[in-house]
Design an enzyme around this catalytic site. Structure first.
Site, PDB file in Angstrom:
ATOM      1  N   HIS A 110      10.825  31.750 -37.854  1.00 36.80           N
ATOM      2  CA  HIS A 110      12.450  32.003 -38.074  1.00 36.80           C
ATOM      3  C   HIS A 110      12.987  30.846 -38.529  1.00 36.80           C
ATOM      4  O   HIS A 110      14.322  30.817 -38.971  1.00 36.80           O
ATOM      5  CB  HIS A 110      13.013  32.667 -36.909  1.00 36.80           C
ATOM      6  CG  HIS A 110      12.468  34.208 -36.752  1.00 36.80           C
ATOM      7  ND1 HIS A 110      12.423  35.031 -37.398  1.00 36.80           N
ATOM      8  CD2 HIS A 110      12.076  34.595 -35.579  1.00 36.80           C
ATOM      9  CE1 HIS A 110      11.882  36.098 -37.106  1.00 36.80           C
ATOM     10  NE2 HIS A 110      11.608  35.827 -35.832  1.00 36.80           N
TER      11      HIS A 110
ATOM     12  N   ASP B 100       3.529  39.072 -37.403  1.00 37.90           N
ATOM     13  CA  ASP B 100       4.342  39.086 -36.331  1.00 37.90           C
ATOM     14  C   ASP B 100       5.207  40.296 -36.639  1.00 37.90           C
ATOM     15  O   ASP B 100       5.562  40.500 -37.947  1.00 37.90           O
ATOM     16  CB  ASP B 100       5.260  37.866 -36.352  1.00 37.90           C
ATOM     17  CG  ASP B 100       6.249  37.854 -35.097  1.00 37.90           C
ATOM     18  OD1 ASP B 100       5.766  37.185 -34.135  1.00 37.90           O
ATOM     19  OD2 ASP B 100       7.240  38.684 -35.222  1.00 37.90           O
TER      20      ASP B 100
ATOM     21  N   HIS C  84       8.549  40.711 -36.604  1.00 36.09           N
ATOM     22  CA  HIS C  84       9.713  40.218 -37.200  1.00 36.09           C
ATOM     23  C   HIS C  84       9.248  39.562 -38.614  1.00 36.09           C
ATOM     24  O   HIS C  84       8.323  38.866 -38.679  1.00 36.09           O
ATOM     25  CB  HIS C  84      10.360  39.245 -36.235  1.00 36.09           C
ATOM     26  CG  HIS C  84      10.636  39.826 -34.878  1.00 36.09           C
ATOM     27  ND1 HIS C  84       9.906  39.689 -33.762  1.00 36.09           N
ATOM     28  CD2 HIS C  84      11.591  40.654 -34.421  1.00 36.09           C
ATOM     29  CE1 HIS C  84      10.496  40.327 -32.565  1.00 36.09           C
ATOM     30  NE2 HIS C  84      11.706  40.830 -33.222  1.00 36.09           N
TER      31      HIS C  84
ATOM     32  N   ASP D  85       3.632  40.928 -31.349  1.00 37.04           N
ATOM     33  CA  ASP D  85       4.750  41.803 -31.004  1.00 37.04           C
ATOM     34  C   ASP D  85       5.029  42.975 -31.569  1.00 37.04           C
ATOM     35  O   ASP D  85       5.865  44.044 -31.316  1.00 37.04           O
ATOM     36  CB  ASP D  85       6.262  40.742 -30.873  1.00 37.04           C
ATOM     37  CG  ASP D  85       6.238  40.093 -32.117  1.00 37.04           C
ATOM     38  OD1 ASP D  85       5.589  40.314 -32.833  1.00 37.04           O
ATOM     39  OD2 ASP D  85       7.398  39.311 -31.931  1.00 37.04           O
TER      40      ASP D  85
HETATM   41 ZN   LIG Z   1       8.254  38.273 -33.497  1.00 36.10          ZN
END
Ligand SMILES: [Zn+2]
Length: 305
Positions: free
Chosen positions: A123, A160, A162, A243
Site C-alpha cells: 500500500h 493479497d 487488498h 488475508d
Molecule cells: Zn491485505
C-alpha cells in the site's frame, strides 16, 4: 531456497489491538520451524540503502520515515499506520530483504526466496506510508532488478485480499513491470478496478465478498496466468498476503490453505517456463494467526518442492 528475515521485524509494534502485530511474524516463523522446512537456508536481511528506496519513493518520504524514531510509544502516520521505536529499522530491513533476495536469485545463489518480513509494503505509494506499510518492499525489489540487473520484464503477482494500490501507483507508467492483482472489491483501499490498466501493464481482477476457491482459481487460470505467461517475465515477484483466507477478520473471501499451495505451484511453473525458475516472494497481509500460519506454510512448502 532461502528465507530472508530479521529480528527487528518482530519489534515493529503499531500498538495493542492493532491487527498488523508482531505475533503475525512470530506465527509465520514458528510455522517455518517445522522439520519439513529444515532445507530452508536462513539469511539475515540487510538494510535497504537510500539509493534503493529512492528508485520508488520520493526523498521527502524516505526522510520522513527515517526521521521518525519515537523514544517509546507510537507515532501515528495515518488512521491505521503507526510507527514504534524499531519501525524505521524494520522498514529498512524489510525492503532490504527483498533487495538481497533479488540479488541471490539473479546471482544464482538460490532459485527461489521467501521474505518473512514486516511491515508489509504494497500500500505504500511513492510519497506516503499507508495501510500498515512504510516502504513498498516488492516495488523496491522490482526496481532493483531493473536498475542493478538490467532486467526488461519483471512480473509482480499480488494475491493479497487488498489491492496493491502503492505498487500500481509506482509502476503504472513502467512497461518493464507487469502488475497483476486479485483482490476483494469493495474493500480497502478502494482502488483496483479493471479499468485501471496503466500503460497496459496493470491487470486488476476484483473478487466479490463471499467468493472463494472456485472463483479465485478460475480468475487466475482464465485471465491472470495467461497474461503472466504472455509477458515472459525474467523474474517473478510475489506479494503474498494471506488475508483472503476464509478465517481472516479483515475481509470476506473464502480461500483455504490449499488454494495458496495451488497458486504458488502455478507461479513456480511460470518462473520455470520463462525466468529460469527465479521467484522472490514476500509476506504482505494475513491477520488470523492460525490461518496465516497454515497458509504461509502451504505457500513456502510449494516453493520448496
Ligand atoms: Zn491485505
Amino acid at each position: 531456497m532461502q528465507l530472508f528475515t530479521h529480528a527487528v521485524c518482530l519489534q515493529h509494534d503499531p500498538g495493542p489491538g492493532h491487527p498488523e502485530s508482531p505475533a503475525r511474524l512470530r506465527a509465520v516463523l514458528q510455522a517455518l520451524d517445522q522439520d519439513r522446512f529444515a532445507a530452508l537456508d536462513r539469511v539475515e536481511a540487510p538494510r535497504a540503502t537510500r539509493e534503493q528506496l529512492l528508485r520508488v519513493h520520493t526523498s521527502a518520504h524516505v526522510d520522513r520515515i527515517l526521521g521518525i524514531c519515537p523514544e517509546s510509544d507510537t507515532v501515528r502516520l495515518d488512521e491505521d499506520t503507526l510507527m514504534s521505536p524499531a519501525s524505521a529499522e524494520a522498514g529498512l530491513r524489510a525492503a532490504g530483504a527483498l533487495v538481497a533476495a533479488v540479488d541471490a536469485v539473479m546471482q544464482g545463489t538460490t532459485t527461489r526466496a521467501f521474505c518473512a518480513v514486516r511491515p508489509p509494503g504494497h500500500h505504500a505509494t511513492p510519497d506516503s506510508a499507508m495501510g500498515f506499510c512504510l516502504f513498498n518492499n516488492v516495488a523496491v525489489a522490482a526496481a532493483h532488478a531493473i536498475a542493478a540487473h538490467g532486467l526488461k520484464r519483471v512480473a509482480i503477482a499480488d494475491f493479497d485480499v487488498h489491492h496493491g494500490n502503492g505498487t500500481q501507483d509506482i509502476f503504472q507508467r513502467e512497461p518493464r513491470v507487469l502488475f497483476i492483482s486479485s483482490h476483494q472489491s469493495p474493500l480497502y483501499p478502494g482502488t483496483g478496478t479493471t479499468e485501471e490498466r496503466g500503460v497496459g501493464n496493470i491487470v486488476n481482477a476484483p473478487l466479490s465478498p463471499g467468493e472463494g476457491s472456485y472463483e479465485f482459481r478460475a480468475l487466475w487460470n482464465d485471465a491472470l496466468l495467461p497474461r503472466l505467461h504472455a509477458f515472459k517475465p525474467q523474474l517473478v515477484l510475489v506479494s503474498a498476503g494471506f488475508d483472503a483466507h476464509s478465517n481472516d477478520p479483515l475481509a470476506d473471501i473464502r480461500l483455504q490453505a490449499e488454494d495458496y499451495a495451488w497458486i504458488t505451484e502455478r507461479l513456480v511453473e511460470l518462473a520455470r517456463a520463462h525466468a529460469g525458475g527465479r521467484l522472490v516472494s514476500t509476506l504482505e497481509g494475513g491477520y488470523d494467526l492460525n490461518a496465516l500460519a497454515v497458509s504461509a506454510s502451504a505457500h513456502v512448502g510449494a516453493l520448496l518442492d
